[in-house]
Scaffold this motif. Sequence first.
Motif, PDB file in Angstrom:
ATOM      1  N   ILE A 164       0.856  -1.175   0.000  1.00 26.06           N
ATOM      2  CA  ILE A 164       0.000   0.000   0.000  1.00 26.06           C
ATOM      3  C   ILE A 164       0.900   1.235   0.000  1.00 26.06           C
ATOM      4  O   ILE A 164       1.739   1.397   0.886  1.00 26.06           O
ATOM      5  CB  ILE A 164      -0.926   0.032   1.228  1.00 26.06           C
ATOM      6  N   LEU A 165       0.712   2.086  -0.993  1.00 22.83           N
ATOM      7  CA  LEU A 165       1.463   3.333  -1.102  1.00 22.83           C
ATOM      8  C   LEU A 165       0.455   4.471  -1.087  1.00 22.83           C
ATOM      9  O   LEU A 165       0.124   5.049  -2.123  1.00 22.83           O
ATOM     10  CB  LEU A 165       2.291   3.352  -2.392  1.00 22.83           C
ATOM     11  N   GLY A 166      -0.077   4.745   0.080  1.00 20.81           N
ATOM     12  CA  GLY A 166      -1.108   5.754   0.220  1.00 20.81           C
ATOM     13  C   GLY A 166      -0.700   6.811   1.223  1.00 20.81           C
ATOM     14  O   GLY A 166       0.431   7.300   1.196  1.00 20.81           O
ATOM     15  N   THR A 167      -1.614   7.150   2.136  1.00 19.75           N
ATOM     16  CA  THR A 167      -1.285   8.088   3.202  1.00 19.75           C
ATOM     17  C   THR A 167      -0.138   7.543   4.038  1.00 19.75           C
ATOM     18  O   THR A 167       0.719   8.276   4.522  1.00 19.75           O
ATOM     19  CB  THR A 167      -2.515   8.339   4.082  1.00 19.75           C
ATOM     20  N   GLY A 168      -0.130   6.218   4.215  1.00 22.27           N
ATOM     21  CA  GLY A 168       0.968   5.513   4.865  1.00 22.27           C
ATOM     22  C   GLY A 168       1.540   4.486   3.913  1.00 22.27           C
ATOM     23  O   GLY A 168       1.280   4.525   2.702  1.00 22.27           O
ATOM     24  N   CYS A 169       2.308   3.566   4.450  1.00 23.57           N
ATOM     25  CA  CYS A 169       2.911   2.507   3.635  1.00 23.57           C
ATOM     26  C   CYS A 169       2.829   1.201   4.405  1.00 23.57           C
ATOM     27  O   CYS A 169       3.264   1.118   5.557  1.00 23.57           O
ATOM     28  CB  CYS A 169       4.368   2.845   3.337  1.00 23.57           C
ATOM     29  N   TRP A 180       9.515   7.592   3.093  1.00 29.20           N
ATOM     30  CA  TRP A 180      10.121   7.802   1.776  1.00 29.20           C
ATOM     31  C   TRP A 180       9.162   7.523   0.628  1.00 29.20           C
ATOM     32  O   TRP A 180       9.266   8.157  -0.430  1.00 29.20           O
ATOM     33  CB  TRP A 180      11.352   6.912   1.619  1.00 29.20           C
ATOM     34  N   VAL A 181       8.242   6.563   0.774  1.00 31.29           N
ATOM     35  CA  VAL A 181       7.467   6.126  -0.396  1.00 31.29           C
ATOM     36  C   VAL A 181       5.954   6.253  -0.235  1.00 31.29           C
ATOM     37  O   VAL A 181       5.213   5.962  -1.174  1.00 31.29           O
ATOM     38  CB  VAL A 181       7.816   4.670  -0.792  1.00 31.29           C
ATOM     39  N   ARG A 184      13.832  10.123  -7.790  1.00 30.12           N
ATOM     40  CA  ARG A 184      14.238   9.703  -6.446  1.00 30.12           C
ATOM     41  C   ARG A 184      13.225   8.721  -5.857  1.00 30.12           C
ATOM     42  O   ARG A 184      13.607   7.744  -5.196  1.00 30.12           O
ATOM     43  CB  ARG A 184      14.398  10.924  -5.533  1.00 30.12           C
ATOM     44  N   TYR A 185      11.975   8.981  -6.117  1.00 28.28           N
ATOM     45  CA  TYR A 185      10.925   8.103  -5.586  1.00 28.28           C
ATOM     46  C   TYR A 185      11.043   6.696  -6.167  1.00 28.28           C
ATOM     47  O   TYR A 185      10.986   5.701  -5.434  1.00 28.28           O
ATOM     48  CB  TYR A 185       9.542   8.684  -5.909  1.00 28.28           C
ATOM     49  N   VAL A 186      11.210   6.603  -7.467  1.00 28.52           N
ATOM     50  CA  VAL A 186      11.347   5.293  -8.122  1.00 28.52           C
ATOM     51  C   VAL A 186      12.561   4.550  -7.586  1.00 28.52           C
ATOM     52  O   VAL A 186      12.504   3.347  -7.304  1.00 28.52           O
ATOM     53  CB  VAL A 186      11.425   5.457  -9.657  1.00 28.52           C
TER      54      VAL A 186
END
Length: 296
Positions: free
Chosen positions: A130-135, A185-186, A220-222
């Motif tokens: 899950i890459l949303g508000t949290g991870c 970070w993500v 940077r994100y990738v």
Amino acid sequence: MIRFGVDFGGTKIEVAALSEVGEFVARVRKPNPGDYAAALEVVAGLLADAECMAGATCARLGLGIPGSISPRTGLIRNANSVYLNGRPFGEDLEQRLARPVRLANDANCLALSEAADGAGAGARVVFAAILGTGCGGGVVVDGKIIEGHNGIGGEWGHMPLPWPRPEEYPGPECWCGRNGCMEKWVAGPAFSRDAGFPTGQETMDAIESGDASAAAALDRYVDRLGRGLAAICDIIDPDVIVLGGGMSNVDALYERLPAAIAPRVFSDVFETPVKKAEHGDSSGVRGAVWLWPLEA
């Protein structure tokens, strides 16, 4: 048999009912009130609305939460909706609803849904992030959630960013009390914060308009996401990686991530597909429904 599930998110609570073939027959949601007692009432009210819409009574309820249950105490822990922590949420909800409730981490629900009939259908080992508000992350093997001995299986959101560069160490402070967690970070807010825009969508709009600094933030994100997923591949070597949450809607990830993961994997080959969650933001509530098998 119609089954019911709850996706207990940080910003909204959703209750849905699915038919035996996985079709929605009811789906209702409200904002999460951010208060323990009020949240119990919201779930109860939404369930009553879903039962009315579906024309069926909920015998057993599945619920996905942004945290997990401690096998030692039975209390919620590790939830970024921090008012849940230290509380017997499942027991309190069972008492409020007068029916059995089965809880699981929301990322586990995503993984279960996508393994059942989504982007991971037919795969033996599925890792979902899950890459949303949290991870968060979840692992499903042979159709079963792997929670682990301590109930934290798949919790990659709070492992440190692998192979940090000097400028990335020690990393931003996380709500969990540590620094440099993958979540910092993500997750979606991390991406927009790094780019200097209020939201991820505005960042992507800037990239489309040719903004070089926004494009560099995506680079940077990738790279960071690729490092984190490479560590997961070295540990469980999944048959498929499935992405959910708001950042999963960034189509460039699916083209670019394999090349970002491959050099970090301890293997001479990397052919694991990275796929977008087929059921999108429905996967959480669908996975909550699947927590109870049809024959139960």
